[in-house]
Scaffold this active site. Sequence first.
Site, PDB file in Angstrom:
ATOM      1  CE  LYS A 145      -9.466   9.257 -18.766  1.00  0.00           C
ATOM      2  NZ  LYS A 145      -9.993  10.504 -18.400  1.00  0.00           N
TER       3      LYS A 145
ATOM      4  CG  ASP B  93      -6.429  17.220 -15.079  1.00  0.00           C
ATOM      5  OD1 ASP B  93      -5.706  16.524 -15.820  1.00  0.00           O
ATOM      6  OD2 ASP B  93      -7.436  16.539 -14.588  1.00  0.00           O
TER       7      ASP B  93
ATOM      8  NE  ARG C   8      -2.936   0.585   3.169  1.00  0.00           N
ATOM      9  CZ  ARG C   8      -2.489   0.811   4.343  1.00  0.00           C
ATOM     10  NH1 ARG C   8      -1.895   1.806   4.482  1.00  0.00           N
ATOM     11  NH2 ARG C   8      -2.411  -0.037   5.500  1.00  0.00           N
TER      12      ARG C   8
ATOM     13  CE1 TYR D 122     -13.273  12.868 -17.046  1.00  0.00           C
ATOM     14  CE2 TYR D 122     -13.112  12.777 -14.596  1.00  0.00           C
ATOM     15  CZ  TYR D 122     -13.290  12.073 -15.945  1.00  0.00           C
ATOM     16  OH  TYR D 122     -13.705  10.842 -16.054  1.00  0.00           O
TER      17      TYR D 122
HETATM   18  C1  LIG Z   1     -10.447  10.792 -17.087  1.00  0.00           C
HETATM   19  C2  LIG Z   1      -9.766  12.137 -16.513  1.00  0.00           C
HETATM   20  C3  LIG Z   1      -9.586  12.362 -15.229  1.00  0.00           C
HETATM   21  C4  LIG Z   1      -9.836  11.091 -14.170  1.00  0.00           C
HETATM   22  O1  LIG Z   1      -9.241  10.133 -14.198  1.00  0.00           O
HETATM   23  P1  LIG Z   1      -9.658   8.496 -14.063  1.00  0.00           P
HETATM   24  O2  LIG Z   1      -8.393   7.872 -14.435  1.00  0.00           O
HETATM   25  O3  LIG Z   1     -10.824   8.084 -15.034  1.00  0.00           O
HETATM   26  O4  LIG Z   1      -9.985   8.376 -12.504  1.00  0.00           O
HETATM   27  C5  LIG Z   1      -9.386  13.494 -14.507  1.00  0.00           C
HETATM   28  N1  LIG Z   1      -8.833  14.677 -15.508  1.00  0.00           N
HETATM   29  C6  LIG Z   1      -9.265  14.321 -16.698  1.00  0.00           C
HETATM   30  C7  LIG Z   1      -8.852  15.623 -17.806  1.00  0.00           C
HETATM   31  C8  LIG Z   1      -9.566  13.252 -17.418  1.00  0.00           C
HETATM   32  O5  LIG Z   1      -9.874  13.153 -18.693  1.00  0.00           O
END
Ligand SMILES: *Cc1c(COP(=O)(O)O)cnc(C)c1O
Length: 401
Positions: free
Chosen positions: A210, A185, A60, A113
């Site tokens: 992503k 982000d 963890r 998001y």
């Molecule tokens: C998909 C996404 C997230 C969240 O990510 P997960 O891995 O699905 O939890 C956060 N910010 C952006 C811009 C995203 O495209």
Amino acid sequence: MTDKKKVNVGTEAVWAGEKEYLVHGATQVPVVLSVAYNYDDMDEWYDVAIGKKKGHIYGRNTNPTVQAFEDKVKQLEGAEAATSFSTGMAAISNTLSTFLLPGDRIVSIKDTYGGTNKIFTEFLPRQQVEVTLCETGDHEQIEKEVNKGCKILYLESPTNPTVKITDLKKMAEVGKRAGAIVIVDNTFGTPINQNPLALGADLVIHSATKFLGGHADALGGVVCGPEDYVEQIYHFREINGATMDPMAAYLTLRGMKTLHLRVREQSFNAMQLAKFLQQQDIVEEVFYPGLTTHPNHDIAKEQMKDFGGMLSFSVKGGVDTVRELLPKLQYAHRAANLGAVETTVGPARTTSHVECTPEERAAMGIPEGLIRVSCGIEYIDDILEDFAQAFAHIENSLEIS
Ligand SMILES: *Cc1c(COP(=O)(O)O)cnc(C)c1O
């Protein structure tokens, strides 16, 4: 900043963060699935446990495969440190929870998001954190709100799904001057096209699910920045438990070896598709920062190396057209994911902003007929032909006013 000489990002993507973790002469990082680590020497065990000596105790907290992934991202973002998470949302929520206490204030934008937006509107207010969401791209409003005082300035650029652009350098300066922690982000930007830390941000977050992973087969998240911030975030995560799985770390690490190639191709494909879409009768509007018609094209050009693989467009006839059009595409998944090697399409109302009501989406400037496209790495002529045949089909079957 790392004290190492800056290597080209494409070379970093392939080599960075791996060497230290190789064993038995293997050329690839092993997937260490072990939950715990054995120590015959009680004093050594203690030293590792209190952080005096490097090593692993329990899954963890840390894991070698997961650390190799963190090291690679860290070097690509030019950061001092990085820590990872089970998902991108875990990276975002754990980072916010590390710093925000009841009575604190956070300033952000309306177009973050969908999940992040839910944290701002649903979860933070009930922890007595004051949230102010500004018009995305309204730099004066952001500056005004930041100057009233805030613990965190949270940004995302380009945004999901209408790819709005915020001037990260300018806003990072504003945030820092006001004593805020500036978080970006960078999921859509990717470390290939954009480096928020170099633009002045304190922390950069990715959904590794992503573009970093790139193959839609592993969930993950990561935060990079200065050692002292990352240490605090790591501590919150190791106790609260949103740890990245070693297998997911391996898959993402492997995916990242082609990150620069994928993102280059995806950015090229997106630009070609955006131009093509602009010429279609059935298309109302195309959103892509690479187009000179994009309101903040100049800022995007300044802060990004290329404009990325994400675009969106709205169609005449709204949801009805979307319902007809998307199933006609041969080379596209109709799915909620993005950033993968396959082109992926979806309406904002069922993907990024499924948590919102139609009214909320309208308030955010997201038409119900908006289609988000995550461009894959397919040969572009095939993608254009595919969209052309789908449009031709629709124009024959639908009465468009
Ligand atoms: C998909 C996404 C997230 C969240 O990510 P997960 O891995 O699905 O939890 C956060 N910010 C952006 C811009 C995203 O495209």
